[in-house]
Write a protein that holds these residues in place. Structure first.
Motif, PDB file in Angstrom:
ATOM      1  N   GLU A  23       7.616  -4.230 -58.404  1.00 30.49           N
ATOM      2  CA  GLU A  23       6.318  -4.841 -58.752  1.00 30.49           C
ATOM      3  C   GLU A  23       5.140  -3.963 -58.317  1.00 30.49           C
ATOM      4  O   GLU A  23       4.186  -4.417 -57.688  1.00 30.49           O
ATOM      5  N   LEU A  24       5.198  -2.708 -58.701  1.00 31.28           N
ATOM      6  CA  LEU A  24       4.138  -1.741 -58.373  1.00 31.28           C
ATOM      7  C   LEU A  24       2.768  -2.229 -58.834  1.00 31.28           C
ATOM      8  O   LEU A  24       1.762  -2.022 -58.153  1.00 31.28           O
ATOM      9  N   ALA A  25       2.705  -2.866 -59.998  1.00 33.00           N
ATOM     10  CA  ALA A  25       1.416  -3.262 -60.569  1.00 33.00           C
ATOM     11  C   ALA A  25       0.711  -4.340 -59.748  1.00 33.00           C
ATOM     12  O   ALA A  25      -0.485  -4.574 -59.936  1.00 33.00           O
ATOM     13  N   LYS A  26       1.410  -4.994 -58.842  1.00 29.17           N
ATOM     14  CA  LYS A  26       0.815  -6.057 -58.023  1.00 29.17           C
ATOM     15  C   LYS A  26       0.228  -5.538 -56.715  1.00 29.17           C
ATOM     16  O   LYS A  26      -0.526  -6.251 -56.049  1.00 29.17           O
ATOM     17  N   TRP A  27       0.564  -4.335 -56.313  1.00 30.94           N
ATOM     18  CA  TRP A  27       0.217  -3.866 -54.977  1.00 30.94           C
ATOM     19  C   TRP A  27      -1.287  -3.681 -54.819  1.00 30.94           C
ATOM     20  O   TRP A  27      -1.925  -2.997 -55.624  1.00 30.94           O
ATOM     21  N   LYS A  28      -1.843  -4.253 -53.762  1.00 34.70           N
ATOM     22  CA  LYS A  28      -3.275  -4.093 -53.494  1.00 34.70           C
ATOM     23  C   LYS A  28      -3.607  -2.670 -53.054  1.00 34.70           C
ATOM     24  O   LYS A  28      -4.695  -2.165 -53.298  1.00 34.70           O
ATOM     25  N   LYS A  29      -2.677  -2.018 -52.370  1.00 32.04           N
ATOM     26  CA  LYS A  29      -2.865  -0.630 -51.946  1.00 32.04           C
ATOM     27  C   LYS A  29      -1.896   0.262 -52.716  1.00 32.04           C
ATOM     28  O   LYS A  29      -1.258   1.152 -52.166  1.00 32.04           O
ATOM     29  N   GLY A  30      -1.840   0.013 -54.021  1.00 32.98           N
ATOM     30  CA  GLY A  30      -0.829   0.669 -54.846  1.00 32.98           C
ATOM     31  C   GLY A  30      -0.901   2.174 -54.853  1.00 32.98           C
ATOM     32  O   GLY A  30       0.109   2.852 -54.644  1.00 32.98           O
ATOM     33  N   GLN A  31      -2.089   2.735 -55.066  1.00 32.80           N
ATOM     34  CA  GLN A  31      -2.183   4.179 -55.171  1.00 32.80           C
ATOM     35  C   GLN A  31      -1.869   4.862 -53.846  1.00 32.80           C
ATOM     36  O   GLN A  31      -1.136   5.865 -53.817  1.00 32.80           O
TER      37      GLN A  31
END
Length: 447
Positions: A160-168
């Motif tokens: 669920e990469l698209a949900k991460w708040k600190k994804g980048q």
């Protein structure tokens, strides 16, 4: 072993029975753990020298199972004690709890997918899985990107990469840590969202992608679940994302945004004063022609113009139709909705358009309109109505909405011609824009 991805879905019951009857007892015992036999096409790794495999799909499409099975394929050897291709694996999710509950202990997680003689041991205090052959998978949270500084890996599963708040930040740290072995690789399982980190990963030349909607995994989902979510979300922007697993990107400078349609979505059509069917005919009438845009819109136009509201009722557009076919489709739409008028652009066909319509229905209320301004200029006041919250959509207008999201002040960014949008603009111009202008125009009295 035959591949289940293609063979199982098309085999008859007799073929399946014959195949299973030819297996030994040991083969039958091992069959439930041979994922390549049961997997759907989107759950199997693509061929080639990729670095990142993104499995993008709707809710319940089987993404978690595919991720867990890929980890198994990397860490397991031919025998329980044999080494696999990977020895150090990172399991990264939004939180530690979600990694544990979904990726490790979930119904489709690593432990549930592992045969008894190869099942790893969960070491809670160290937040890691340890396989009988010594391979280790460590758990990480996307809330703590710096926790990935220091460790190094030869494989990773990102959920669920698209949900991460600190994804980048988390993604970048993982890339620095993925440096062991000859070919360190990672799999990403996610429901898509319009976020920069996912779009950047997908654009990377070393990334491959598989995709499937929720429907693809119907055999393993409760029928009541599918019926409920499809009834509630089919045809909506959220449904495109959560059920169809589509990445909805907003074009820079777009006149309409995908998320805006759901805010004005209606399930019950209110009282409407007038309904029109607008037609944007193609230049020619054959299979290679542009679409014939046919859009049905109704409006409530009582009281002052600022109180007028409109609802887009149907996109009845047709592709590759002959002139007679699209004319009949437009008149059929009028009959379905008991429309008050048919509005048709005549820049290309002139009087031929009206003659064609009247050959089918001589009494149809008809208005010809001619474009004297460019598409973008005509669309601007209609886009303003949407910004004011004065236009709503019913469900099921996906293709029209996709065209709308490709319209920018610099021109249409999609392929072909935006015939559906053109028809929409003519309908709302006839129903709301022009009557509003006449209503506001000062009345001059003669002395």
């Amino acid at each position: 072993m035959k591949s289940g991805a293609g063979w199982l879905a098309s085999a008859t019951q007799e073929e399946v029975d014959a195949f299973l009857g030819g297996l030994s007892d040991n083969a039958l015992l091992s069959l439930p753990w041979m994922f390549e036999f049961w997997a759907l096409p989107h759950q199997l790794p693509p061929e080639g020298a990729w670095k990142t495999w993104v499995i993008m799909g709707g809710r319940g499409a089987g993404k978690t199972r595919a991720g867990a099975e890929w980890v198994r394929s990397q860490v397991e050897g031919a025998l329980p004690g044999d080494e696999g291709a990977a020895r150090r694996v990172a399991l990264v999710g939004e939180t530690i709890e979600q990694v544990r509950d979904v990726m490790v202990f979930g119904d489709s997680g690593i432990l549930a997918c592992s045969p008894p003689d190869r099942r790893p041991e969960w070491q809670a205090t160290r937040k890691q899985l340890v396989w009988p052959n010594g391979a280790v998978a460590q758990v990480f949270s996307a809330h703590e990107p710096d926790s990935l500084r220091g460790p190094q890996f030869d494989a990773a599963w990102v959920d669920e990469l698209a949900k991460w708040k600190k994804g980048q930040d988390t993604w970048d740290q993982l890339q620095f840590a993925l440096r062991l072995g000859d070919n360190p690789r990672q799999v990403v399982t996610t429901t898509p969202q319009n976020v920069g980190v996912l779009k950047a990963v997908l654009k990377n030349p070393s990334t491959v992608k598989t995709h499937a909607p929720t429907e693809a995994n119907r055999a393993y989902l409760a029928a009541s679940f599918l019926d409920e979510v499809e009834a509630r979300y089919a045809g909506t922007t959220q449904g495109k994302q959560e059920l169809e697993g589509l990445l909805l990107e907003d074009v820079e400078g777009a006149m309409w945004k995908a998320a805006g349609f759901d805010a004005g979505r209606v399930t019950e059509v209110p009282h409407l004063t007038r309904i029109v069917v607008a037609v944007d005919p193609p230049v020619t009438g054959h299979k290679g022609s542009d679409e014939c845009g046919i859009v049905v819109v109704g409006a409530f136009t009582e009281g002052p113009p600022q109180d007028w509201r409109a609802v887009v009722l149907e996109d009845a557009s047709v592709t590759g139709a002959s002139p007679e076919q699209w004319a009949r489709a437009a008149i059929a739409a009028m009959d379905r909705h008991k429309a008050d008028r048919l509005v048709a652009e005549v820049n290309q066909g002139g009087d031929l358009v009206e003659r064609l319509i009247r050959q089918i229905d001589p009494l149809v209320p008809y208005r010809a309109v001619r474009a004297s301004r460019g598409k973008m200029v005509r669309a601007e006041p209609v886009a303003a109505l949407y910004e004011q919250g004065r236009v709503a959509h019913v469900a099921g207008l996906r293709r029209l909405e996709e065209q709308m999201c490709q319209m920018t002040n610099q021109g249409y960014q999609g392929k072909g011609s935006p015939d559906r949008v053109d028809a929409l603009v003519w309908a709302l111009t006839d129903l709301v824009i022009e009557p509003s202008e006449k209503h506001r125009r000062p009345q001059v009295r003669s002395l």
